[in-house]
Design a protein around this motif. Structure first.
Motif: not given
Length: 723
Positions: A172-178, A186-197
């Motif tokens: 929740q704090q930073n999905p991009y760290q994954l 992948g970036f698209l997965t982390a990006d989607k999570m970030a948008r939703e969060l």
């Protein structure tokens, strides 16, 4: 809407994604969703909505669910005996519930020491059960949270394995760290999570993730260990879809932060992930050290003449030079194609070292390459991984599990001479790990074919070392191994020189079968592998595919060959996982290094199964998905269903995966395809994998195109610069 119901049964479950169709007890209907840990008899509250499909009718589509703890003894027994908790099967579950009744779960969670009254459970096992029970509760919550973002079950479990109880808070704090922490996100997965969060679209977290992802992808997909600053910037800009003027100031600042964090390193206008920077710098420093400190020793000419006399051979001048250099200098590279005498040179080096009472260690990157080296020299050979695994079991890592300890000063290669075959397969990380365990004063001999495909992993080690001009190199060009009726070696060298091989089928071991279309190629490959070749040559044929996709590509041929050579039957249990079917008797290949995988070999036991290891399925548990494999060297290992993604059918494999291997019979479907893939060195590599027979199936035009295609994709590396 919310409904409360009991799971009456599991109709369908995809073990890879966790997608499940369940039958509901009270309503009598069905529900669909992601329920990775749901078992029959579970009481749940489901959140979702009813949907109607033409095929399946009315179903409750679940977006979230909460499993209520079972309260009756029967349901508790069903829950804890479902296989979720290692060490508790139905029988043990029955004993526990018979002892504690409805209080069982409270005992497991809060008073596990009381479990020791149950026969077969000691204190250590009781504590392990409690730990696993608590972990499952937290894992269920975390996995359900992660699967909201379409993350597969396997990946969700890997993420939980890294962050444990802190998983939801960290994501929740930073999905991009994954992207930095978890391989495969992948970036698209982390990006989607970030948008939703609700995380900033142009913030530092996103830019940092973009930079790391571009570098990781460049390493994994193209073999780069670094990238020029401008190309990294352009790649990040395209990925993030941010204008250059907006991105540039953020980009520069984030790169500086990544360097301060030691995640990135800079050199000579290049930016690299630090692990690759350290690896290539380490290779260069160690090679230079070995050349400097190793005492030069002249080879006795009479000793070499004696070797010739004993073996009834006449060494070529170039071969003598190679032997002299290898037994005199700190580091020597010997490169040449098939039949140019590399094995003869290695044997001569072994003879001289034995005369000097020197210890030699023979190494290769894969198990098959090591086995072949052992067979051709008559001396024990090992994979590089196995050689570095000297004290693997004795050094417990996190959570008490074994771990690699490359920095342990006692874990070194204690040999006077180290000979490494098939060096073209070695990536930068592996070569550095090896060289750091070579003691100063040891002679290192690197043997390989520079004209073969570059390593699957990042780096261009053999080419960079040769190109640097800093290491002694012997190039073998004379062909010695040549049966008058054999055309494999001659054909390989013709291809390597840009000449068409002889396709008139006048030899005993090099054949061409004409086929114009992919369907025709597929039909003829199947016909020859299953019917005609076994009569001509009883050795098992290995299909090597230049392409994965297409009707005559690896994926399609694997399925067709599996059905033909090991068809479905009642006496062959099987298990379907993802896109693959694992059937008793199937030929399979390990596709990732698994250093901690346990294996047994008669009375011997050890750890480590590696990328490229080939074996046969000897046992299949159709219900649990557990599969046992016996590898070609006799090692056996058991895979749980969640581990099957690292195991694939290998009736047909890519040419890249065949590197370092040698097969009696090789069949190569030559199709049309991408110019960047269908190259001369790919065809050359495929042909040189054959020991006794090669068959090309395709059109003369496509073979000609491959022979003439000298395209080699440039790899950005730092090793040459460091050398």
């Amino acid at each position: 809407m919310k409904i409360s119901d009991t799971v009456a049964g599991i109709i369908y479950r995809n073990d890879e994604t966790g997608y499940t169709v369940i039958r509901l007890e009270n309503s009598g209907g069905t529900a669909v969703g992601f329920f990775p840990f749901l078992t029959e008899g579970a009481d749940c509250e489901f959140t979702g909505e009813y949907v109607t499909s033409a095929k399946y009718g009315k179903q409750f589509k679940v977006v979230a669910h909460e499993q209520k703890p079972p309260t009756t003894p029967d349901k508790i027994k069903q829950f804890i005996g479902s296989g979720l908790i290692p060490g508790i099967g139905p029988a043990t579950a029955g004993k526990i519930v018979a002892t504690f009744g409805a209080d069982t779960l409270a005992v497991m969670e809060h008073r596990p020491e009381e479990l020791t009254v149950v026969k077969g459970i000691n204190l250590k096992k009781a504590e392990a059960i409690a730990e696993r029970f608590a972990e499952i509760k937290e894992m269920q919550k975390s996995v359900s949270f992660l699967q909201r973002f379409d993350i597969s079950l396997n990946m969700a479990i890997r993420i939980f394995g890294h962050y444990k109880d802190d998983t939801i808070a960290q994501v929740q704090q930073n999905p991009y760290q994954l992207i930095e922490k978890i391989d495969g996100i992948g970036f698209l997965t982390a990006d989607k999570m970030a948008r939703e969060l609700g995380i900033s679209y142009a913030g530092k977290f996103r830019v940092r993730a973009g930079i790391v992802y571009v570098l990781k992808t460049a390493a994994e997909a193209e073999g780069h260990t670094c990238m020029p600053d401008d190309k990294l910037f352009m790649g990040t800009m395209r990925l993030l879809k941010i204008k250059a003027e907006t991105l540039r100031p953020i980009f520069d600042g984030v790169v500086d932060e990544l360097c301060i964090d030691k995640y990135l390193s800079k050199t000579d206008q290049m930016l690299a992930l630090t692990k690759f920077y350290k690896a290539e710098k380490g290779i260069a420093e160690k090679l230079n050290l070995l050349q400097t400190v190793t005492k030069r020793t002249e080879t006795d000419a009479d000793l070499l003449s004696h070797y010739e006399k004993v073996n009834k051979i006449q060494l070529h001048e170039t071969q003598r030079d190679a032997i002299n250099l290898a037994t005199s200098n700190g580091v020597t590279v010997i490169t040449g194609g098939p039949g140019t005498g590399k094995t003869t040179i290695i044997r001569a080096i072994l003879f001289i070292c034995e005369s000097r009472h020197q210890k030699v260690q023979l190494l290769a990157p894969t198990g098959r390459a090591a086995k072949r080296l052992e067979e051709t020299t008559g001396m024990p050979a090992s994979t590089i991984h196995r050689a570095l695994d000297i004290d693997y079991k004795n050094y417990p890592g996190p959570n008490g599990k074994a771990a690699w300890h490359y920095d342990d000063p006692n874990n070194v290669l204690r040999a006077d001479v180290v000979i490494v075959d098939e060096v073209s397969m070695c990536d930068s990380v592996l070569m550095n790990q090896l060289l750091q365990k070579v003691l100063p004063g040891t002679r290192v001999v690197l043997v390989g074919d520079i004209d073969q495909l570059a390593s699957v992993g990042a780096g261009n080690v053999l080419s960079d070392i040769i190109g640097s001009g800093k290491i002694h190199v012997i190039r073998l060009t004379e062909i010695y191994r040549q049966d008058p009726d054999s055309k494999i070696v001659e054909s390989a060298h013709a291809i390597n020189c840009g000449q068409m091989p002889d396709l008139r089928n006048k030899s005993k071991d090099f054949f061409f079968v004409k086929a114009e279309t992919q369907s025709e190629i597929k039909r003829l490959v199947l016909e020859h592998v299953t019917t005609r070749l076994p009569k001509y040559n009883p050795s098992r044929a290995q299909v090597l595919c230049p392409m994965k996709a297409g009707e005559a590509g690896m994926t399609s041929l694997n399925l067709a060959l599996q059905d033909a050579l090991n068809p479905k039957s009642d006496d062959r249990p099987e298990y379907i996982y993802g896109d693959n079917t694992y059937r008793l008797g199937d030929r399979v290949m390990q596709v990732a290094n698994d250093y901690a995988r346990e294996w047994t070999k008669w009375t011997e036991a050890g750890l480590g199964v590696y990328n490229g290891d080939i074996g046969e399925i000897t046992e299949v548990a159709s219900q649990s998905g557990e599969v046992r494999v016996r590898f070609e060297d006799g090692r056996e290992s058991t895979y749980t269903r969640s581990e099957l993604s690292s195991l694939v059918p290998s009736y047909a494999i890519t040419v890249h995966k065949s590197q370092g291997c040698e097969f009696d019979v090789v069949v190569i479907p030559v199709t049309s395809g991408a110019y960047m893939v269908l190259t001369r060195n790919l065809l050359y590599t495929a042909v040189t994998r054959a020991k006794s027979l090669v068959m090309l199936v395709g059109s003369i035009d496509n073979i000609q195109k491959m022979v003439e295609n000298t395209y080699t994709k440039q790899r950005y590396t730092m090793l040459g610069h460091f050398l």
